[in-house]
Design a protein around this motif. Sequence first.
Motif, PDB file in Angstrom:
ATOM      1  N   VAL A  29       0.697  -1.204  -0.078  1.00 27.41           N
ATOM      2  CA  VAL A  29       0.008  -0.152  -0.007  1.00 27.41           C
ATOM      3  C   VAL A  29       0.947   1.341   0.046  1.00 27.41           C
ATOM      4  O   VAL A  29       1.934   1.329   0.567  1.00 27.41           O
ATOM      5  N   SER A  30       0.167   2.178  -0.694  1.00 22.36           N
ATOM      6  CA  SER A  30       1.081   3.539  -0.537  1.00 22.36           C
ATOM      7  C   SER A  30      -0.170   4.585  -0.653  1.00 22.36           C
ATOM      8  O   SER A  30      -1.022   4.528  -1.238  1.00 22.36           O
ATOM      9  N   HIS A  31       0.372   5.860  -0.314  1.00 22.29           N
ATOM     10  CA  HIS A  31      -0.524   6.975  -0.378  1.00 22.29           C
ATOM     11  C   HIS A  31      -0.158   7.814  -1.739  1.00 22.29           C
ATOM     12  O   HIS A  31      -0.967   8.524  -2.159  1.00 22.29           O
ATOM     13  N   LYS A  32       0.923   7.446  -2.535  1.00 18.46           N
ATOM     14  CA  LYS A  32       1.252   7.774  -3.805  1.00 18.46           C
ATOM     15  C   LYS A  32       1.320   6.988  -4.852  1.00 18.46           C
ATOM     16  O   LYS A  32       1.524   5.673  -4.465  1.00 18.46           O
ATOM     17  N   ARG A  33       0.803   7.075  -6.069  1.00 13.92           N
ATOM     18  CA  ARG A  33       0.983   6.217  -7.361  1.00 13.92           C
ATOM     19  C   ARG A  33       2.266   5.601  -7.388  1.00 13.92           C
ATOM     20  O   ARG A  33       2.565   4.565  -7.698  1.00 13.92           O
ATOM     21  N   TYR A  44      -5.421 -11.406   4.136  1.00 16.98           N
ATOM     22  CA  TYR A  44      -5.654 -12.926   4.066  1.00 16.98           C
ATOM     23  C   TYR A  44      -6.194 -13.362   2.921  1.00 16.98           C
ATOM     24  O   TYR A  44      -6.911 -12.518   1.977  1.00 16.98           O
ATOM     25  N   VAL A  45      -6.048 -14.645   2.687  1.00 20.37           N
ATOM     26  CA  VAL A  45      -6.680 -15.321   1.360  1.00 20.37           C
ATOM     27  C   VAL A  45      -7.601 -16.061   1.780  1.00 20.37           C
ATOM     28  O   VAL A  45      -7.720 -16.911   2.713  1.00 20.37           O
ATOM     29  N   TYR A  46      -8.955 -15.931   1.164  1.00 20.76           N
ATOM     30  CA  TYR A  46     -10.081 -16.727   1.486  1.00 20.76           C
ATOM     31  C   TYR A  46     -10.711 -17.402   0.256  1.00 20.76           C
ATOM     32  O   TYR A  46     -11.046 -16.337  -0.868  1.00 20.76           O
ATOM     33  N   LYS A  47     -10.476 -18.452  -0.169  1.00 16.79           N
ATOM     34  CA  LYS A  47     -10.689 -19.088  -1.425  1.00 16.79           C
ATOM     35  C   LYS A  47     -10.091 -18.211  -2.588  1.00 16.79           C
ATOM     36  O   LYS A  47      -8.754 -18.316  -2.660  1.00 16.79           O
ATOM     37  N   ASN A  48     -10.909 -17.566  -3.632  1.00 21.83           N
ATOM     38  CA  ASN A  48     -10.141 -16.821  -4.560  1.00 21.83           C
ATOM     39  C   ASN A  48     -10.185 -15.345  -4.475  1.00 21.83           C
ATOM     40  O   ASN A  48     -10.334 -14.350  -5.433  1.00 21.83           O
ATOM     41  N   MET A  49     -10.448 -14.941  -2.876  1.00 23.62           N
ATOM     42  CA  MET A  49     -10.421 -13.676  -2.587  1.00 23.62           C
ATOM     43  C   MET A  49      -9.314 -13.166  -1.474  1.00 23.62           C
ATOM     44  O   MET A  49      -9.254 -13.824  -0.605  1.00 23.62           O
ATOM     45  N   LEU A  50      -8.946 -11.996  -1.850  1.00 20.23           N
ATOM     46  CA  LEU A  50      -7.915 -11.582  -1.051  1.00 20.23           C
ATOM     47  C   LEU A  50      -8.416 -10.342  -0.209  1.00 20.23           C
ATOM     48  O   LEU A  50      -8.936  -9.472  -0.627  1.00 20.23           O
ATOM     49  N   GLN A  51      -8.497 -10.495   1.152  1.00 23.17           N
ATOM     50  CA  GLN A  51      -8.966  -9.631   1.968  1.00 23.17           C
ATOM     51  C   GLN A  51      -8.066  -8.907   2.732  1.00 23.17           C
ATOM     52  O   GLN A  51      -6.944  -9.518   3.521  1.00 23.17           O
ATOM     53  N   ILE A  52      -8.099  -7.683   2.710  1.00 25.34           N
ATOM     54  CA  ILE A  52      -7.154  -6.806   3.651  1.00 25.34           C
ATOM     55  C   ILE A  52      -8.032  -6.061   4.608  1.00 25.34           C
ATOM     56  O   ILE A  52      -8.961  -5.547   4.508  1.00 25.34           O
ATOM     57  N   LYS A  53      -7.182  -5.641   5.620  1.00 25.64           N
ATOM     58  CA  LYS A  53      -7.836  -4.706   6.700  1.00 25.64           C
ATOM     59  C   LYS A  53      -6.922  -3.296   6.751  1.00 25.64           C
ATOM     60  O   LYS A  53      -5.528  -3.260   7.073  1.00 25.64           O
ATOM     61  N   LEU A  54      -7.499  -2.010   6.440  1.00 25.22           N
ATOM     62  CA  LEU A  54      -6.793  -1.067   6.440  1.00 25.22           C
ATOM     63  C   LEU A  54      -7.016  -0.211   7.602  1.00 25.22           C
ATOM     64  O   LEU A  54      -8.058   0.070   8.149  1.00 25.22           O
ATOM     65  N   GLU A  55      -5.959   0.263   8.302  1.00 19.58           N
ATOM     66  CA  GLU A  55      -5.923   0.906   9.400  1.00 19.58           C
ATOM     67  C   GLU A  55      -5.585   2.440   9.475  1.00 19.58           C
ATOM     68  O   GLU A  55      -6.422   3.129  10.048  1.00 19.58           O
ATOM     69  N   ASP A  56      -4.516   2.620   8.424  1.00 17.24           N
ATOM     70  CA  ASP A  56      -4.369   4.166   8.229  1.00 17.24           C
ATOM     71  C   ASP A  56      -5.034   4.601   6.815  1.00 17.24           C
ATOM     72  O   ASP A  56      -4.456   4.665   6.169  1.00 17.24           O
ATOM     73  N   LYS A  58      -6.599   6.994   4.364  1.00 15.99           N
ATOM     74  CA  LYS A  58      -6.574   8.574   3.726  1.00 15.99           C
ATOM     75  C   LYS A  58      -7.501   8.600   2.531  1.00 15.99           C
ATOM     76  O   LYS A  58      -8.196   7.730   2.193  1.00 15.99           O
ATOM     77  N   SER A  59      -7.395   9.871   1.954  1.00 13.97           N
ATOM     78  CA  SER A  59      -8.658  10.239   1.129  1.00 13.97           C
ATOM     79  C   SER A  59      -8.336   9.282  -0.323  1.00 13.97           C
ATOM     80  O   SER A  59      -9.428   8.957  -0.985  1.00 13.97           O
ATOM     81  N   ARG A  60      -7.070   8.890  -0.482  1.00 15.79           N
ATOM     82  CA  ARG A  60      -6.516   8.089  -1.778  1.00 15.79           C
ATOM     83  C   ARG A  60      -5.590   7.053  -1.224  1.00 15.79           C
ATOM     84  O   ARG A  60      -4.624   7.509  -0.880  1.00 15.79           O
ATOM     85  N   LEU A  61      -5.771   5.750  -1.686  1.00 16.24           N
ATOM     86  CA  LEU A  61      -4.859   4.821  -1.305  1.00 16.24           C
ATOM     87  C   LEU A  61      -4.558   4.092  -2.683  1.00 16.24           C
ATOM     88  O   LEU A  61      -5.402   3.783  -3.511  1.00 16.24           O
ATOM     89  N   TYR A  62      -3.310   3.497  -2.832  1.00 19.22           N
ATOM     90  CA  TYR A  62      -2.942   2.756  -3.989  1.00 19.22           C
ATOM     91  C   TYR A  62      -2.542   1.284  -3.338  1.00 19.22           C
ATOM     92  O   TYR A  62      -1.573   1.286  -2.628  1.00 19.22           O
ATOM     93  N   ILE A  63      -3.277   0.165  -3.750  1.00 14.68           N
ATOM     94  CA  ILE A  63      -2.980  -1.106  -3.375  1.00 14.68           C
ATOM     95  C   ILE A  63      -2.567  -1.911  -4.372  1.00 14.68           C
ATOM     96  O   ILE A  63      -3.113  -2.112  -5.651  1.00 14.68           O
ATOM     97  N   ILE A  64      -1.595  -2.824  -4.085  1.00 15.91           N
ATOM     98  CA  ILE A  64      -1.154  -3.885  -5.021  1.00 15.91           C
ATOM     99  C   ILE A  64      -1.192  -5.150  -4.275  1.00 15.91           C
ATOM    100  O   ILE A  64      -0.640  -5.397  -3.383  1.00 15.91           O
ATOM    101  N   ALA A  65      -1.997  -6.046  -5.153  1.00 14.79           N
ATOM    102  CA  ALA A  65      -1.841  -7.586  -4.876  1.00 14.79           C
ATOM    103  C   ALA A  65      -0.374  -7.918  -5.420  1.00 14.79           C
ATOM    104  O   ALA A  65      -0.043  -7.906  -6.486  1.00 14.79           O
ATOM    105  N   ALA A  66       0.205  -8.782  -4.610  1.00 13.54           N
ATOM    106  CA  ALA A  66       1.732  -9.446  -4.968  1.00 13.54           C
ATOM    107  C   ALA A  66       1.749 -10.812  -4.632  1.00 13.54           C
ATOM    108  O   ALA A  66       1.371 -11.367  -3.727  1.00 13.54           O
ATOM    109  N   ALA A  67       2.654 -11.456  -5.165  1.00  9.83           N
ATOM    110  CA  ALA A  67       3.120 -12.856  -4.629  1.00  9.83           C
ATOM    111  C   ALA A  67       4.371 -12.826  -4.420  1.00  9.83           C
ATOM    112  O   ALA A  67       5.386 -12.348  -4.958  1.00  9.83           O
ATOM    113  N   GLN A  68       4.591 -13.558  -3.231  1.00  6.80           N
ATOM    114  CA  GLN A  68       6.075 -13.495  -2.603  1.00  6.80           C
ATOM    115  C   GLN A  68       6.459 -14.920  -2.585  1.00  6.80           C
ATOM    116  O   GLN A  68       5.825 -15.893  -2.271  1.00  6.80           O
ATOM    117  N   ALA A  69       7.810 -15.091  -3.027  1.00  3.78           N
ATOM    118  CA  ALA A  69       8.333 -16.413  -2.928  1.00  3.78           C
ATOM    119  C   ALA A  69       9.473 -16.647  -1.784  1.00  3.78           C
ATOM    120  O   ALA A  69      10.518 -15.527  -1.994  1.00  3.78           O
TER     121      ALA A  69
END
Length: 566
Positions: A29-33, A44-56, A58-69
Amino acid sequence: MHFTGDENCFWEIKKDPLSQVMTTFMCLVSHKREGPFQKLKNCYVYKNMLQIKLEDLKSRLYIIAAAQAAILQPPATSVWDYMDRLITVGVYGPKHIHPSFKAICVIFCHNEIPLKLLFSDMKRGNKNLPPLVLQLWGKHEFNLNSLKDLKVVITPVDTKFEVKAADQVKEVSQDHLKTGQVLRLPFELSKANSGEMVAFKLGVNVKDSDGFQLAHFHVLSPEATPRRSEKLGQKRLDKRREAPRSTPIPEETAPQFPNFEDRSVNVQWYGVALKAVFRQPRVEYLLEYFKGDTVALLSRKTVRSLGQSKVKEWYIGFLRGRVGLVHSKNIKVITRDQVIDFSGVKVTTQALLDNITLPFKKLTYMYSGIQTLITEHISSWRAFSEALGYSNLLLEEITWKHAETEPEKVACVLEKLKEDCHTEKRRRKFQHELIIGLLKMDCQDLVAHLTQNTVILSAAVELGYRWRELAERLGKLSSAQIAGYEAPHQSKNGEVSPQSMWKPAYDFLYTWSLRYGEGYKDMIQDLHLALDKMKTPVTRQWRQITGALITVNCMEILHVSAFPTQ
């Protein structure tokens, strides 16, 4: 650690135990593009859905889903070797085939692909044409087990059409696939010899760099475009006259549309001019008045627009046959009961209609886009033709081909209007006549959609290279992002020609407008203000957007007054 990510792609971890153990999903996540991005803890991953909890928040957020090995175990060389990636190949082409035309093969990294696609790589001579709306001919999905360079081979099957030699094999690099970009691979088809044009199959073969076939499918082209000659039309008409017993084109019972009534507009609020205002030269869509004049106010709400030196609040008023803006500080608002003299402020629905459609005489439009919207939303060719002034014509006199479905009949009526206006182009303007007809049918939502589209296109054409300044002001775009909009439209020398500069401007404005959804009034108002605030305001000379702003703010009072029973 190895990371990759994309916000538009569809990918999942392979089912084998090693991939399942080695790979996890995460969110950044980032506040800038442009970043920097931080890893989110609550993901969290539930079946084919990615669920996230945003705490901070802002009026605009940029969120990217990624895979990590966690670890790359040979033969894996990147996290992609643990992933299944869905690829969709779509073939788009014109609604009807021609002796020579362009189609486009598009590579998507997801399966939510559009049924229609804008394609702006069309030129006739040295003249750049507006984007064409291409139809989806067919698509095919397959999983790409590992990232690799691809070759797309396009071959017509059992037809006289040929693919241009340079377009027969298209190459796609794995770097492009890794970024998840939508890849457009245009190709040109032409008829090799004379003879009748018929629908044909187009074979698409996708291979990897080693020549291994990954996907193979066929799509069917549409039929050839119907002939449009006066002789053919006359022959058909003569044939019908000679065979009166033949079955006529069925005319279904037309859905009932409300009748436009020329009646007085019920104005509740008026204004008395506190000073005289006359401008030299005269400014379109700004009213002129003497001190003491009474002005009919078509709305108590104000709009914002540039005055002589700064942005001001304006009422939309009517005086002596004209609709225009009047500065809110130049009048004293009164009720109808306080009006002494109604001469010059009696508004009829016809006068209001004539005034609010004036900007469409000069606004730029895209015929293919208009045709698509009209055929999708108008359900009766008969009501449409009557609203356009063709009530005394039979369907056979309007159509130049045998039209069976209602959308085809509506398209023929629209085509006749375009041709008639082209014949009388000094007296009639196509878009102006169309909007008048639609408002008489009370198609307010359709008019709003068309107005939004034509304002965006007209602004793009008017701005040209100055769209960069507007993009910085409206979208706070960086130089790199502006370059990204211009890249698809660059010529061989790496520059966007002045004639083509409207294309990145249109792409930006269209993308920017999507945030407003159905809020077309707010979109046009905000665009107007942004143009007002440019270093050299475009709106000082180009007043059509002011006219469009007046139009969308007067549609409601026109509806209430002209269709009182609705």
